[in-house]
Design a protein around this motif. Structure first.
Motif, mmCIF file in Angstrom:
data_model
loop_
_atom_site.group_PDB
_atom_site.id
_atom_site.type_symbol
_atom_site.label_atom_id
_atom_site.label_comp_id
_atom_site.label_asym_id
_atom_site.label_seq_id
_atom_site.Cartn_x
_atom_site.Cartn_y
_atom_site.Cartn_z
ATOM 1 N N GLN A 1 85.408 38.933 61.957
ATOM 2 C CA GLN A 1 83.951 38.972 62.088
ATOM 3 C C GLN A 1 83.544 40.068 63.068
ATOM 4 O OE1 GLN A 1 82.222 35.259 63.294
ATOM 5 N NE2 GLN A 1 80.154 36.081 63.333
ATOM 6 N N GLU A 2 84.285 40.188 64.158
ATOM 7 C CA GLU A 2 83.970 41.187 65.170
ATOM 8 C C GLU A 2 84.112 42.606 64.619
ATOM 9 O OE1 GLU A 2 86.273 38.683 65.672
ATOM 10 O OE2 GLU A 2 84.945 37.385 66.818
ATOM 11 N N GLU A 3 85.187 42.846 63.850
ATOM 12 C CA GLU A 3 85.404 44.183 63.293
ATOM 13 C C GLU A 3 84.338 44.524 62.248
ATOM 14 O OE1 GLU A 3 86.757 47.956 62.666
ATOM 15 O OE2 GLU A 3 87.207 46.619 64.325
ATOM 16 N N ALA A 4 83.982 43.554 61.414
ATOM 17 C CA ALA A 4 82.932 43.791 60.416
ATOM 18 C C ALA A 4 81.613 44.117 61.111
ATOM 19 C CB ALA A 4 82.770 42.578 59.505
ATOM 20 N N GLU A 5 81.292 43.370 62.139
ATOM 21 C CA GLU A 5 80.062 43.620 62.905
ATOM 22 C C GLU A 5 80.103 45.008 63.536
ATOM 23 O OE1 GLU A 5 76.419 43.245 64.286
ATOM 24 O OE2 GLU A 5 77.295 41.438 63.405
ATOM 25 N N LYS A 6 81.236 45.378 64.081
ATOM 26 C CA LYS A 6 81.396 46.698 64.704
ATOM 27 C C LYS A 6 81.183 47.808 63.676
ATOM 28 C CE LYS A 6 84.950 49.365 67.089
ATOM 29 N NZ LYS A 6 86.334 49.339 67.576
ATOM 30 N N GLN A 7 81.777 47.650 62.492
ATOM 31 C CA GLN A 7 81.628 48.667 61.456
ATOM 32 C C GLN A 7 80.189 48.778 60.962
ATOM 33 O OE1 GLN A 7 84.393 48.510 58.194
ATOM 34 N NE2 GLN A 7 86.175 48.439 59.553
ATOM 35 N N VAL A 8 79.536 47.642 60.747
ATOM 36 C CA VAL A 8 78.152 47.673 60.265
ATOM 37 C C VAL A 8 77.237 48.285 61.323
ATOM 38 C CG1 VAL A 8 76.170 46.232 59.611
ATOM 39 C CG2 VAL A 8 78.413 45.806 58.590
ATOM 40 N N THR A 9 77.451 47.936 62.572
ATOM 41 C CA THR A 9 76.631 48.499 63.646
ATOM 42 C C THR A 9 76.837 50.010 63.752
ATOM 43 O OG1 THR A 9 76.652 46.422 64.861
ATOM 44 C CG2 THR A 9 76.147 48.414 66.128
ATOM 45 N N ALA A 10 78.087 50.467 63.692
ATOM 46 C CA ALA A 10 78.370 51.903 63.760
ATOM 47 C C ALA A 10 77.773 52.623 62.556
ATOM 48 C CB ALA A 10 79.880 52.143 63.829
ATOM 49 N N TRP A 11 77.901 52.024 61.379
ATOM 50 C CA TRP A 11 77.348 52.619 60.159
ATOM 51 C C TRP A 11 75.827 52.699 60.252
ATOM 52 C CZ3 TRP A 11 74.389 50.534 56.091
ATOM 53 C CH2 TRP A 11 74.314 51.342 54.946
ATOM 54 N N LYS A 12 75.220 51.628 60.748
ATOM 55 C CA LYS A 12 73.763 51.588 60.904
ATOM 56 C C LYS A 12 73.293 52.689 61.851
ATOM 57 C CE LYS A 12 72.197 48.622 63.763
ATOM 58 N NZ LYS A 12 71.321 48.621 64.885
ATOM 59 N N ASP A 13 74.038 52.915 62.909
ATOM 60 C CA ASP A 13 73.671 53.947 63.880
ATOM 61 C C ASP A 13 73.754 55.356 63.284
ATOM 62 O OD1 ASP A 13 73.211 51.963 65.733
ATOM 63 O OD2 ASP A 13 75.126 52.257 66.785
ATOM 64 N N ARG A 14 74.628 55.541 62.301
ATOM 65 C CA ARG A 14 74.770 56.849 61.648
ATOM 66 C C ARG A 14 73.751 57.057 60.529
ATOM 67 N NH1 ARG A 14 80.123 55.111 61.554
ATOM 68 N NH2 ARG A 14 80.008 54.842 59.304
ATOM 69 N N ASN A 15 73.093 55.986 60.103
ATOM 70 C CA ASN A 15 72.135 56.054 58.994
ATOM 71 C C ASN A 15 70.754 55.657 59.501
ATOM 72 O OD1 ASN A 15 73.785 56.467 56.335
ATOM 73 N ND2 ASN A 15 74.986 55.095 57.626
ATOM 74 N N PRO A 16 69.937 56.632 59.841
ATOM 75 C CA PRO A 16 68.644 56.333 60.470
ATOM 76 C C PRO A 16 67.666 55.559 59.588
ATOM 77 C CG PRO A 16 68.809 58.663 59.930
ATOM 78 C CD PRO A 16 70.148 58.055 59.657
ATOM 79 N N THR A 17 67.854 55.530 58.279
ATOM 80 C CA THR A 17 66.959 54.778 57.415
ATOM 81 C C THR A 17 67.562 53.398 57.140
ATOM 82 O OG1 THR A 17 67.983 55.734 55.458
ATOM 83 C CG2 THR A 17 66.001 56.816 56.314
#
Length: 73
Positions: free
Chosen positions: A51-67
């Motif tokens: 769960q922690e790794e999935a959250e980390k990946q989604v958060t990092a991905w979200k930060d790279r995608n401004p929309t």
């Protein structure tokens, strides 16, 4: 925002999600339907992540995608 516009935005966003997490199927994305918690669960399931790794990946991905879809809806 009306329902049609939300659905159209989800279709565009869905393609970006599939690019990032290629093991997710169209059926998975239909179930997720723009819900962040559902996305995290499917990423965990399909990619064998904690769960922690999935959250980390989604958060990092979200930060790279401004929309970010999740912040708008």
């Amino acid at each position: 925002m009306n329902k049609d516009r939300m659905e159209g935005n989800w279709l565009q966003f869905k393609g970006k999600v599939k690019e990032q997490w290629g093991k997710l199927t169209d059926d998975d994305l239909d179930v997720i339907a723009g819900k962040r918690d559902q996305l995290l669960g499917k990423i965990q399931e399909r990619h064998g992540l904690s769960q922690e790794e999935a959250e980390k990946q989604v958060t990092a991905w979200k930060d790279r995608n401004p929309t970010d879809f999740f912040e708008r809806y």
